[in-house]
Scaffold this motif. Sequence first.
Motif, short mmCIF file in Angstrom:
data_model
loop_
_atom_site.label_atom_id
_atom_site.label_comp_id
_atom_site.label_asym_id
_atom_site.label_seq_id
_atom_site.Cartn_x
_atom_site.Cartn_y
_atom_site.Cartn_z
N PHE A 1 0.84 -1.21 0.00
CA PHE A 1 0.00 0.00 0.00
C PHE A 1 0.86 1.25 0.00
CE2 PHE A 1 -2.23 3.45 2.14
CZ PHE A 1 -3.45 3.47 1.47
N VAL A 2 1.83 1.29 0.92
CA VAL A 2 2.70 2.47 1.02
C VAL A 2 3.52 2.64 -0.25
CG1 VAL A 2 4.64 3.49 2.26
CG2 VAL A 2 2.80 2.37 3.53
N LEU A 3 4.09 1.55 -0.73
CA LEU A 3 4.94 1.60 -1.92
C LEU A 3 4.16 2.09 -3.14
CD1 LEU A 3 7.82 0.85 -3.04
CD2 LEU A 3 6.82 -1.35 -3.70
N LEU A 4 2.96 1.54 -3.34
CA LEU A 4 2.17 1.90 -4.50
C LEU A 4 1.67 3.34 -4.42
CD1 LEU A 4 0.18 -1.40 -5.05
CD2 LEU A 4 1.78 -0.36 -6.65
N MET A 5 1.33 3.81 -3.23
CA MET A 5 0.91 5.20 -3.10
C MET A 5 2.06 6.15 -3.43
SD MET A 5 -2.28 5.40 -2.46
CE MET A 5 -2.41 7.10 -1.96
N LEU A 6 3.26 5.81 -2.97
CA LEU A 6 4.43 6.64 -3.29
C LEU A 6 4.69 6.63 -4.80
CD1 LEU A 6 6.94 5.78 -0.42
CD2 LEU A 6 5.85 7.97 -0.84
N VAL A 7 4.62 5.44 -5.40
CA VAL A 7 4.85 5.33 -6.83
C VAL A 7 3.80 6.14 -7.59
CG1 VAL A 7 4.70 3.75 -8.80
CG2 VAL A 7 6.03 3.11 -6.79
N GLY A 8 2.54 6.00 -7.20
CA GLY A 8 1.47 6.71 -7.88
C GLY A 8 1.66 8.21 -7.84
#
Length: 473
Positions: A132-139
């Motif tokens: 969740f954290v990784l994908l939000m940062l990537v997004g």
Amino acid sequence: MLFFFGCIALLIAGYFIYGTFVDRIFGSDENRVTPAVAMADGIDYMVMPKWKLIFIQVLDIAGIGPIFGPILGALYGPVAMIWIVIGCIFGGAVHDYFSGMLSVRNNGASIPEVVGEYLGMPARQVMRLFSFVLLMLVGVVFVLSPAKLLNGLTGINTGLLVACIFGYYFLATILPIDKIIGRIYPLLGFLLLAMTTALFIALMFSSHQVLPDLSFSNMHPGEKPIWPLLFITISCSAISGFHSTQSPLMARCVENERQGRAVFYGSMIIEGIIGLIWCALGVSFYDNPQALSAVIAAGSPSAVVAEVSNSLLGSIGGGLAILAVIVLPITSGDTAFRSTRLIVAETFKMKQEAVSKRLIISVPLFVIGFIISTQNFSTIWRYFGFSNQCLSALVLWASAAYLAQRGKLHWIATLPAVFMTAVCVTFIANAKIGFGLGYDTSVIIGLIGAAVVFAIFLFKYVFSGKTAVETSA
């Protein structure tokens, strides 16, 4: 020149030889019903043509990694290209294949659920939060970076571009996957491959010599060590944990398991070729690593992209090449938010057929994303490279566990898992953002850490004598 084409030939051979070997060990079954058929919902689960799946997968997993990573890796010299070839064939493509095919075997589950299935509930919970954290940062980063590139190309206000990109991401997150992603990705994928190829052809016919110095010593002007930094710097073109969060999107659209080698393993090989070209451009366009480093320091790798593209292809061709690069973060940012929606939905067991259910999850996600985009999180983002490779190691360990539990040749996943574990432990022990220990000490700790994890894996999954019965997975 021969070295470059030799690297390309090895990647292609790797797909046909090692990719077939991996597929055979996994045991893809053309008669097995896939989630796209059994669970079709017209939103996330639906059959799509294989050629579309390949284009979408390439753009899903790419981001700016296969461009910026190889440019930064070019500072090390041609040795970076060796890592791309070896890492891609034996690490990244294996990682992507298993993250996709294990999702197929688990009803199209997202990667936290897949990892949890084979490594247990604690790993599942860690992966849920981590993803969740990784994908939000990537997004969010993949909103800001293309907005800045587009601002330089068009002069349009960056804030307006950010708003437009967020709006597009929102639509791509909630609409059926074939409405936007399935329609425009093939066109964008063609643009990316065409312009990347055009850049290398233009390099060959320019005044620049292709790979003028084939020394395989460390050429980095900052004297940064190859181990472990090169393997953190070049991720998306060799092996990247982020890919595992994207593969389940196409796992929900694969009609036949025999398509898995082309869609998952093959897409990673294509990305490796893109990375090779950009690494060769970085090494060849500039007289020496110091000159390349100066351009990067003055304007980031995006300045290299602009200078190389405009110089080799002129203003119009260069603009198209830059646009092809801008496509990459946008086509990974939208699927990053879409993947996050699905991970949240699976965590809370929320069906996604109804648009209201998708909105319940998506609206808060984009509110959080907008808030993050207004913050200075550069320090947090410095952990991305490390976190990304930790994720790749974890997915490889889950893949190795799956194979070992079924008495199959687990080494195809175990060996790259051990390697990436050593990379990650060494990096965090030595890096300033980690423990800041001495280099020699960090290398020893990295090797010991990898050996300990390897021993735990052997005793738990290999020597225990326990095997899993092949049922749904």
